[in-house]
Structure formats: C-alpha cells, structure tokens
Design an enzyme around this catalytic site. Structure first.
Site, PDB file in Angstrom:
ATOM      1  N   CYS A   1       0.838  -1.193   0.000  1.00  0.00           N
ATOM      2  CA  CYS A   1       0.000   0.000   0.000  1.00  0.00           C
ATOM      3  C   CYS A   1       0.876   1.247   0.000  1.00  0.00           C
ATOM      4  O   CYS A   1       1.930   1.282   0.619  1.00  0.00           O
ATOM      5  CB  CYS A   1      -0.943   0.096   1.197  1.00  0.00           C
ATOM      6  SG  CYS A   1      -2.056  -1.284   1.341  1.00  0.00           S
TER       7      CYS A   1
ATOM      8  N   ARG B   1       3.871  -0.160  -4.877  1.00  0.00           N
ATOM      9  CA  ARG B   1       3.627  -0.767  -3.566  1.00  0.00           C
ATOM     10  C   ARG B   1       2.308  -1.541  -3.504  1.00  0.00           C
ATOM     11  O   ARG B   1       2.045  -2.258  -2.535  1.00  0.00           O
ATOM     12  CB  ARG B   1       3.602   0.321  -2.488  1.00  0.00           C
ATOM     13  CG  ARG B   1       4.886   1.093  -2.402  1.00  0.00           C
ATOM     14  CD  ARG B   1       4.772   2.175  -1.354  1.00  0.00           C
ATOM     15  NE  ARG B   1       4.580   1.595  -0.049  1.00  0.00           N
ATOM     16  CZ  ARG B   1       5.567   1.251   0.766  1.00  0.00           C
ATOM     17  NH1 ARG B   1       6.803   1.454   0.419  1.00  0.00           N
ATOM     18  NH2 ARG B   1       5.308   0.725   1.941  1.00  0.00           N
TER      19      ARG B   1
ATOM     20  N   TRP C   1      -2.875  -2.566  -1.653  1.00  0.00           N
ATOM     21  CA  TRP C   1      -2.569  -3.975  -1.884  1.00  0.00           C
ATOM     22  C   TRP C   1      -3.350  -4.710  -0.801  1.00  0.00           C
ATOM     23  O   TRP C   1      -3.019  -4.626   0.379  1.00  0.00           O
ATOM     24  CB  TRP C   1      -1.064  -4.227  -1.753  1.00  0.00           C
ATOM     25  CG  TRP C   1      -0.651  -5.617  -2.096  1.00  0.00           C
ATOM     26  CD1 TRP C   1      -0.344  -6.088  -3.329  1.00  0.00           C
ATOM     27  CD2 TRP C   1      -0.480  -6.712  -1.197  1.00  0.00           C
ATOM     28  NE1 TRP C   1       0.014  -7.417  -3.256  1.00  0.00           N
ATOM     29  CE2 TRP C   1      -0.068  -7.826  -1.962  1.00  0.00           C
ATOM     30  CE3 TRP C   1      -0.628  -6.876   0.192  1.00  0.00           C
ATOM     31  CZ2 TRP C   1       0.203  -9.071  -1.402  1.00  0.00           C
ATOM     32  CZ3 TRP C   1      -0.374  -8.118   0.749  1.00  0.00           C
ATOM     33  CH2 TRP C   1       0.044  -9.201  -0.041  1.00  0.00           C
TER      34      TRP C   1
ATOM     35  N   ASN D   1      -1.489   1.826   5.944  1.00  0.00           N
ATOM     36  CA  ASN D   1      -0.666   0.773   5.356  1.00  0.00           C
ATOM     37  C   ASN D   1      -0.247  -0.138   6.504  1.00  0.00           C
ATOM     38  O   ASN D   1       0.259   0.343   7.511  1.00  0.00           O
ATOM     39  CB  ASN D   1       0.565   1.421   4.696  1.00  0.00           C
ATOM     40  CG  ASN D   1       1.586   0.397   4.246  1.00  0.00           C
ATOM     41  OD1 ASN D   1       1.268  -0.764   4.034  1.00  0.00           O
ATOM     42  ND2 ASN D   1       2.821   0.838   4.086  1.00  0.00           N
ATOM     43  N   GLY D   2      -0.493  -1.449   6.372  1.00  0.00           N
ATOM     44  CA  GLY D   2      -0.112  -2.373   7.440  1.00  0.00           C
ATOM     45  C   GLY D   2      -1.282  -3.266   7.820  1.00  0.00           C
ATOM     46  O   GLY D   2      -2.275  -3.338   7.089  1.00  0.00           O
TER      47      GLY D   2
ATOM     48  N   GLU E   1      16.693 -17.541  -9.666  1.00  0.00           N
ATOM     49  CA  GLU E   1      16.286 -16.158  -9.945  1.00  0.00           C
ATOM     50  C   GLU E   1      15.623 -16.061 -11.320  1.00  0.00           C
ATOM     51  O   GLU E   1      14.616 -15.369 -11.492  1.00  0.00           O
ATOM     52  CB  GLU E   1      17.516 -15.237  -9.827  1.00  0.00           C
ATOM     53  CG  GLU E   1      17.288 -13.784 -10.161  1.00  0.00           C
ATOM     54  CD  GLU E   1      16.250 -13.080  -9.288  1.00  0.00           C
ATOM     55  OE1 GLU E   1      15.780 -13.645  -8.300  1.00  0.00           O
ATOM     56  OE2 GLU E   1      15.876 -11.946  -9.648  1.00  0.00           O
TER      57      GLU E   1
ATOM     58  N   LYS F   1      11.816 -14.753 -11.948  1.00  0.00           N
ATOM     59  CA  LYS F   1      11.486 -13.630 -12.848  1.00  0.00           C
ATOM     60  C   LYS F   1      10.389 -14.055 -13.819  1.00  0.00           C
ATOM     61  O   LYS F   1       9.448 -13.314 -14.066  1.00  0.00           O
ATOM     62  CB  LYS F   1      12.704 -13.167 -13.663  1.00  0.00           C
ATOM     63  CG  LYS F   1      13.755 -12.401 -12.941  1.00  0.00           C
ATOM     64  CD  LYS F   1      13.379 -11.002 -12.535  1.00  0.00           C
ATOM     65  CE  LYS F   1      12.780 -10.963 -11.168  1.00  0.00           C
ATOM     66  NZ  LYS F   1      13.624 -10.844 -10.027  1.00  0.00           N
TER      67      LYS F   1
ATOM     68  N   GLU G   1       6.897 -14.579 -11.982  1.00  0.00           N
ATOM     69  CA  GLU G   1       6.228 -13.412 -11.393  1.00  0.00           C
ATOM     70  C   GLU G   1       5.703 -12.425 -12.432  1.00  0.00           C
ATOM     71  O   GLU G   1       4.714 -11.756 -12.186  1.00  0.00           O
ATOM     72  CB  GLU G   1       7.103 -12.714 -10.350  1.00  0.00           C
ATOM     73  CG  GLU G   1       8.300 -11.991 -10.876  1.00  0.00           C
ATOM     74  CD  GLU G   1       9.138 -11.365  -9.768  1.00  0.00           C
ATOM     75  OE1 GLU G   1       8.596 -10.978  -8.737  1.00  0.00           O
ATOM     76  OE2 GLU G   1      10.363 -11.253  -9.967  1.00  0.00           O
TER      77      GLU G   1
ATOM     78  N   HIS H   1      16.977 -36.556  -9.970  1.00  0.00           N
ATOM     79  CA  HIS H   1      16.302 -37.005  -8.744  1.00  0.00           C
ATOM     80  C   HIS H   1      14.828 -36.627  -8.736  1.00  0.00           C
ATOM     81  O   HIS H   1      14.225 -36.522  -7.674  1.00  0.00           O
ATOM     82  CB  HIS H   1      17.022 -36.427  -7.518  1.00  0.00           C
ATOM     83  CG  HIS H   1      18.445 -36.847  -7.451  1.00  0.00           C
ATOM     84  ND1 HIS H   1      18.832 -38.103  -7.055  1.00  0.00           N
ATOM     85  CD2 HIS H   1      19.571 -36.191  -7.793  1.00  0.00           C
ATOM     86  CE1 HIS H   1      20.148 -38.199  -7.136  1.00  0.00           C
ATOM     87  NE2 HIS H   1      20.617 -37.046  -7.584  1.00  0.00           N
TER      88      HIS H   1
ATOM     89  N   LYS I   1       5.797  -4.208  -4.490  1.00  0.00           N
ATOM     90  CA  LYS I   1       7.255  -4.057  -4.448  1.00  0.00           C
ATOM     91  C   LYS I   1       7.805  -4.274  -3.054  1.00  0.00           C
ATOM     92  O   LYS I   1       8.830  -4.894  -2.866  1.00  0.00           O
ATOM     93  CB  LYS I   1       7.600  -2.648  -4.935  1.00  0.00           C
ATOM     94  CG  LYS I   1       9.066  -2.370  -5.015  1.00  0.00           C
ATOM     95  CD  LYS I   1       9.655  -3.035  -6.231  1.00  0.00           C
ATOM     96  CE  LYS I   1      11.159  -2.920  -6.277  1.00  0.00           C
ATOM     97  NZ  LYS I   1      11.718  -4.015  -7.087  1.00  0.00           N
TER      98      LYS I   1
END
Ligand code: F6R
Length: 615
Positions: A2, A27, A75, A101-102, A488, A492, A495, A511, A610
């Site tokens: 947020c 955010r 968010w 926010n939170g 990584e 990428k 997402e 395996h 983010k």
C-alpha cells in the site's frame, strides 16, 4: 504494501496526490482513493483498479479548491479489492478519515467491542476499525484528534503507517508509524507525506523519516510536532537532504521501468563500486568493514537472512564467502528464521539483505537475531529504510530507486556488494593471493562494460522469447555459482509472465524433475565454461534426448553447447564468481519479452507489491 500520500499547505493537493500515488503504485495497485477538503467542503473519490482510473473520475470533480488531502493505493490484506474496501476510510460520524498501510492484528476484537457500542461497518478492512476506534476515544474522552490517535494506537497490535484527518478541522494531519515507513517532506508553508520520498521529490528534497512508535502533527503553516506514541516524549525532527534525481524515478524513454532498470545495470553497478573499488590504488575500501574488522575476522559463522530475490543474492553470497574466506555460511528465509527460535552463537554475524529495507519478515528476523546478541550487518538499497536503521552496520547498494516490481538491478548490485565484501575480507584474512586479488579487482571494474555489451543481445532474446510465450511450464538449471541464477531466472519468469517455472541445481534433475521433461517443457540451462561444465553438458544431452527445447546461457565462443541447444545466448567471459551478475541479465530480458508478448503488465504483475511490509 500500500502507498500513502498526503498534503497540507496552500496548494491544490489533487495533482500532488495523484502524481504521488502514481509513483507509489509499485507498492500495490488493486484500488485507489483520495479525500480532499477545505474549510467548508470535502470530496472523497475511490475506485477498484489503478490510479489512472481514479484520475479519470477526478477530471469531472472540479467544484472544490482544497488545501488538504490524503490518498492511498492499495494492496489488499483484509477484504477483497473493491471500491468499498478502498481507502480513505471514514469513521461512523463521517468526520474522521484515515489512510492506512499495514495490518491491525487485533482488529476483530476491537471491531466486536465497537459493534457492541453501536458502531457499524461498511467495509471488511481493519483500517475502518482503527478510524472508528479513534472516533470512539475522541468522543468518550472529549480530547483533540492527535491525543485520540495516540490513545487508539496504544490499544492496537500490529503494524501501521497512517494519516488521519478531521474534515471539520482541516488545519492538521496526524501521521503515525509502527512497522510501515512514512516520510514527511518539508516544503514552503507546505508539508507532504509519502510511504517513501518519491511522491514529493519534485516539491522538496528535505525529508524527515518517522521512526517506529512515533507520531507527528502536521499543521497548515508547515509546522511539525513529533512525539513518541508510548512515552509521550517530544522528538526534535531530524531533517535529511535527499540526493535522488527526478529522472531516476521516471521511465526515461523506456517502455517499462523493468526494461529501464535492466538497462541501468552498468550504471547501477558502477555506482555500487564507486569509492569502494579503487583499482588505481589496488585496493577495496569499505568503511563499515574497516570499522568492524575484528567482528568479521573473529566470526565463526555468517547467516544470511532475506526474502525472494534478495534470498537468491544471499545464496550467491554463500558461494562467495565460502570460496573466498572459508567461513561457514547459512542462508535463511527470513519468514522461517523468525519463527524457529534460531540458534545464534557468540561470534555469529547475521547479514540481512533487502532492496527496500522494509520487508516485514526480514526486519522481524533482524530484530530477533539482534535480541539474541548477533552482530547485524545490512545490505540495503533504500537509504534510511527501516532495516538499514536497525542494523549495527551495513552498506548501501546505491542502485537508485527500483520501481519495477520484479527486482533486477537490485539483484546485480547486491551481488556486486557481496563480491566486494568477500574480496575485502579475503584480503584481511589473507585467504587470497595478493596478485590474484588485484586481478579480481581489475576484472570487477570491467563488469559494467561487459553488461553494456550483453544488453545488446536484447533483439536476439526477444526473438527467442517468441517461441516460448505459449509455454505452460519451464525449468531452469544451473550449478555452483549459477544455481542461484537458475532460481532467480525462474522467479522472474513466473512473477511477470505467470508461466510456472522452477529452478534446480542441474545435478538434481535426475532425482525427480527429469520426469517432467518432454517436448513441451522448455529448459533454460546456464552452461558457462567453468567448474562442472562437462557435467552440465551431459545434462543438456539428457534433456535433448527427451526432446525438450533448450535455451542455453553460454560463455562467448562456446561451440559444444551451441551444437546441442536450440538457442544459445553468449555472455562475456569472466571468472566463475562473477558469472551470476552476467548470466542473470539475459534471463531478466527473456522473462521481460515473454511477459510482453503475453500482454502482461510487467511493472505491476498481478497480486504482487514491491515492498512486502506485511507478513
Ligand atoms: C522479486 C522480488 C521479491 C523481493 C522480495 C524481497 O522480483 O522483487 O522477491 O526480492 O520481496 O524484497 P526486499 O529485497 O525489498 O526485501
């Protein structure tokens, strides 16, 4: 998560808030809203969707000249992303408004109590509970808004960054922070508020960062009064002067922030190295390592703590530290570490890596390790962030603002810092030959130029991407220093393109994952010419014989893999320990182009934010 903005002063807050929200959309971006008011009128606008949609609504609302405003881009945590749950939220009296926010963890208990006292709720949010708690306390105690906010916050369990205003007294804003960052910008008879400083960068460079458990009353004449929420002690504002350029938070001619940030990596790494890698003098200078030299030299173990991409950088850190300084290293997911009652021993060093410096799990893990007596070192990008302030010491990556939700330049600069630290400690511990150290230092100074060259492969990578935009799944393989690169690369892809992707150490393929390989499973293999190269070539043979398409990242001039793989992307030749920086870049570009072809919003992928400031 947020984004919060607010303004009080003598200008029209609407354009200020809207631009601020656009800059904070990284955010969270599932719904947005603003409230503006003057002494006689207020206007609330909320939408489900992005900030641009909110601008369209505001175009038709011109009948008010306000001087105060609060805004929010969300968010979702409590309640689905719709207009009702969008912020700002009002109290039952319609007098008080909040952006938050939170997460208020005890919101359910507080809500029940308020309902029993006759309150009703229109949304599913914890924020609406908080604004009503403030109203209830203000009425019951007959006190001013700041005092009511302070009392309410003392009843709250959880995390918050809040701005509260009273539309019948639009002469002040009350802001408070616990766990969610808040920056206050000091303008000419104006005050700005943001979840970070980017919303007001073009209005002022003077900023005060609120600390946890602090609240501030911001007045229309530009006055700020800060105090501690628990002790009630007054706090003198510490004003910092920001150095960021406005250009660094704009797209600068690129179609997306992600593409801009991928291409910025040569500059970002040069900035990371500046003043630290002194090739002319044949030395590495890191003040924080010099200052705490004894701690580092006496350390028996290093524990890296991080999340997501920063966790992948930590894995590279493990390889680097064990290789160069022969010290045992553990790499921990912050979210697991914090709840495991971790064993911290005397002479352990905990290194927290975080781009934003605000990731809730990393921050909590840091605090636990600190309480248990570890020496805490931070590697952060955002200057003045919570993690950077909680650590005993640390180093900034200086990558500049990273706006694209998918981390790119943050990763390569984190690895650059880790290389610098590993080489510096190797010098101090005498675990490296001095001539070899000089060679590595020179090679490191060449990395930005090599990346510049590598980004020229973008058209080739775009062509390769066209073959895989319809894939459902993808496997990434790498060994040694390049195993974290495989993880990584897979992160990428998933997402930003929503293609399911998994990274594995190449030798683990036999395996289990090999069962997935057939002609519909593209496999990306990092096969640079280093340790275990022949073994990776054998893996490629095994994949090829199962008819999968292979995209290989190889060292310049490689002919062996070129004969086996369907596509090869060459990276400049470098020592093995530097390959993670270079090998990651084509994988960032591959994900970018695949996502673009699939029509995905690469800068704002669904469900992501983010800065993950909630658990
Ligand atoms: C992935 C990504 C996330 C972050 C993670 C940690 O592209 O951006 O996985 O790396 O949320 O964030 P920081 O580094 O800010 O602690």
């Amino acid at each position: 998560m947020c984004g919060i903005v607010a303004y009080i002063g003598n200008k029209d807050p609407k354009p200020i808030l809207m631009e601020g929200l656009r800059r904070l959309e990284y955010r969270g971006y599932d719904s947005a809203g603003i409230l503006v008011c003057n002494n006689s009128k207020s206007q609330l606008s909320k939408i489900a969707g992005k900030v641009n949609a909110l601008s369209k609504i505001l175009e038709n609302k011109t009948d008010i000249t306000p001087h105060l405003g609060i805004g929010h881009t969300r968010w979702a945590t409590h309640g689905i992303p719709n207009e009702i749950n969008a912020h700002p939220h009002s109290s039952n009296s319609g007098k008080l408004f909040i952006v938050h926010n939170g997460i208020i963890e005890n919101y359910d208990t507080l809500k029940m109590e308020l309902i029993s006292r006759g309150y009703s709720f229109y949304s599913d949010t914890d924020s609406e509970v908080l604004v009503n708690l403030i109203q209830e306390i203000q009425i019951k105690e007959n006190i001013k808004l700041p005092d009511a906010v302070q009392l309410a916050l003392n009843q709250v369990v959880g995390a918050y960054g809040i701005v509260v205003c009273d539309i019948f007294n639009p002469e002040e804003l009350v802001v408070a922070r616990l766990g969610s960052p808040l920056a206050i910008g000091l303008g000419e008879n104006s005050l700005y508020v943001g979840s970070d400083a980017t919303p007001f960068l073009d209005h002022t460079r003077k900023v005060v960062y609120l600390e946890d458990n602090e609240m501030a009353v911001l007045s229309k004449n530009g006055e700020i009064n800060i105090k501690n929420i628990i002790s009630d002690e007054s706090i003198h504002p510490y004003v910092e002067e920001l150095q960021w350029s406005l250009n660094s938070i704009q797209k600068g001619g690129f179609e997306h922030f992600m593409l801009k940030e991928i291409n910025e990596q040569p500059k970002a790494i040069s900035d990371t190295l500046r003043g630290r890698l002194l090739v002319g003098q044949g030395k590495i200078q890191i003040n924080s390592i010099n200052e705490y030299k004894d701690k580092f030299l006496n350390a028996k173990r290093v524990i890296f703590v991080a999340c997501g991409t920063s966790w992948h950088a930590s894995l590279v850190g493990e390889y680097l530290f064990e290789y160069f300084i022969r010290i045992p290293v553990e790499v921990e997911y912050a979210s697991e570490f914090r709840y495991r009652d971790p064993i911290i021993q005397k002479d352990d060093i905990v290194i927290c890596i975080s781009q934003s410096g605000e990731t809730a799990d990393t921050l909590a893990a840091l605090k636990i390790a600190k309480e248990k007596g570890a020496f805490i070192y931070g590697i952060c990008n955002v200057v003045g962030s919570s993690i950077s302030r909680e650590t005993h010491s640390g180093i900034y990556t200086h990558a500049g603002p990273e706006i694209g939700v998918a981390s790119t330049k943050a990763f390569s600069t984190q690895i650059t810092v880790l290389i610098l630290i590993a080489l510096k400690l190797a010098e101090l511990k005498k675990t490296i030959d001095p001539n070899l150290l000089l060679d590595y230092q020179f090679e490191l100074s060449q990395i930005p130029e090599k990346i510049e060259r590598l980004t020229k492969s973008a058209p080739l990578i775009e062509t390769i991407a066209k073959n895989y935009s319809d894939s459902q799944n993808c496997i990434y393989l790498g060994r040694g220093f390049n195993f974290p690169v495989a993880l990584e690369g897979a992160l990428k892809l998933k997402e930003i393109s929503y293609i399911h992707a998994e990274g594995y150490p190449a030798a683990e393929m036999k395996h289990g994952p090999i069962a997935l390989i057939d002609k519909n499973m593209p496999v990306v293999v990092i096969a640079t010419k280093k340790t275990n190269y022949q073994k990776v070539v054998s893996n490629i043979q095994e994949i090829k014989s199962r008819e999968a398409n292979i995209i290989a990242i190889v060292s310049e001039g490689d002919e062996t893999v070129a004969k086996l793989a369907n596509h090869v992307i060459e990276i400049p030749n470098v020592s093995e320990c530097f390959t993670p920086i270079l090998a990651t870049i084509p994988l960032q570009l591959l994900s970018y182009y695949i996502a673009i072809i699939r029509g995905c919003n690469v800068d704002q992928p669904r469900n992501l934010a983010k800065s993950v400031t909630v658990e």
